[in-house]
Scaffold this motif. Structure first.
Motif, PDB file in Angstrom:
ATOM      1  N   GLN A  57      81.269  46.604   5.627  1.00  0.00           N
ATOM      2  CA  GLN A  57      82.356  46.868   4.688  1.00  0.00           C
ATOM      3  C   GLN A  57      83.577  46.061   5.143  1.00  0.00           C
ATOM      4  O   GLN A  57      83.959  46.103   6.317  1.00  0.00           O
ATOM      5  N   PRO A  58      84.176  45.300   4.244  1.00  0.00           N
ATOM      6  CA  PRO A  58      85.290  44.422   4.635  1.00  0.00           C
ATOM      7  C   PRO A  58      86.426  45.162   5.340  1.00  0.00           C
ATOM      8  O   PRO A  58      86.797  46.276   4.975  1.00  0.00           O
ATOM      9  N   SER A  59      86.929  44.523   6.387  1.00  0.00           N
ATOM     10  CA  SER A  59      88.118  44.968   7.139  1.00  0.00           C
ATOM     11  C   SER A  59      87.959  46.300   7.859  1.00  0.00           C
ATOM     12  O   SER A  59      88.947  46.950   8.178  1.00  0.00           O
ATOM     13  N   GLN A  60      86.735  46.704   8.158  1.00  0.00           N
ATOM     14  CA  GLN A  60      86.526  47.972   8.852  1.00  0.00           C
ATOM     15  C   GLN A  60      86.356  47.801  10.358  1.00  0.00           C
ATOM     16  O   GLN A  60      86.896  48.577  11.124  1.00  0.00           O
ATOM     17  N   PHE A  61      85.606  46.803  10.770  1.00  0.00           N
ATOM     18  CA  PHE A  61      85.328  46.598  12.188  1.00  0.00           C
ATOM     19  C   PHE A  61      85.696  45.169  12.570  1.00  0.00           C
ATOM     20  O   PHE A  61      85.156  44.218  12.005  1.00  0.00           O
TER      21      PHE A  61
END
Length: 128
Positions: A57-61
């Motif tokens: 998921q974008p920009s999560q990790f």
């Protein structure tokens, strides 16, 4: 090279919490699996119960991002092969285990990290 979901999960655990000890790694693994099993909100909409979708998921990790703050990220899940302990924690979480005290948390942070006080000023005042 395509990695299995288990391999990606072990790599994420190492990259996100490899220096946090066994409880830190289990805490991260618990939160990730909570996102996989979320029955509401953003994680249900984007993850749909799929570990790979949650990991990517974008920009999560930051470990999945090729750039962080405009700089090339040298510490990614592709550059950081897991060790047996990371597979063990991944298997532990994939088997349905949860670290006590984490509950259904969907986020994590280390309150002792030097940057925590910037985002969580109350954490700087907690006597741990």
């Amino acid at each position: 090279m395509s990695f299995s979901s288990r391999e990606l999960f072990a790599r994420l655990i190492k990259c996100e919490a490899g220096g946090e000890g066994i409880d830190g790694m289990k805490a991260v693994a618990t939160v990730v699996m909570n996102r996989v099993h979320a029955s509401y909100g953003e994680y249900l909409r984007t993850g749909q119960g799929d570990l790979r979708k949650v990991i990517f998921q974008p920009s999560q990790f930051t470990c999945v991002m090729s750039k962080v703050y405009g700089e090339v990220n040298p510490q990614t899940i592709w550059a950081t092969p897991p060790e047996q302990i990371h597979y063990d924690v991944a298997d532990w979480a994939l088997s349905g285990n949860k670290l006590p005290g984490i509950g259904e948390c969907l986020w994590y942070y280390n309150p002792l990290a030097h940057r925590a006080a910037i985002y969580f000023p109350q954490a700087a005042q907690v006597n741990l």
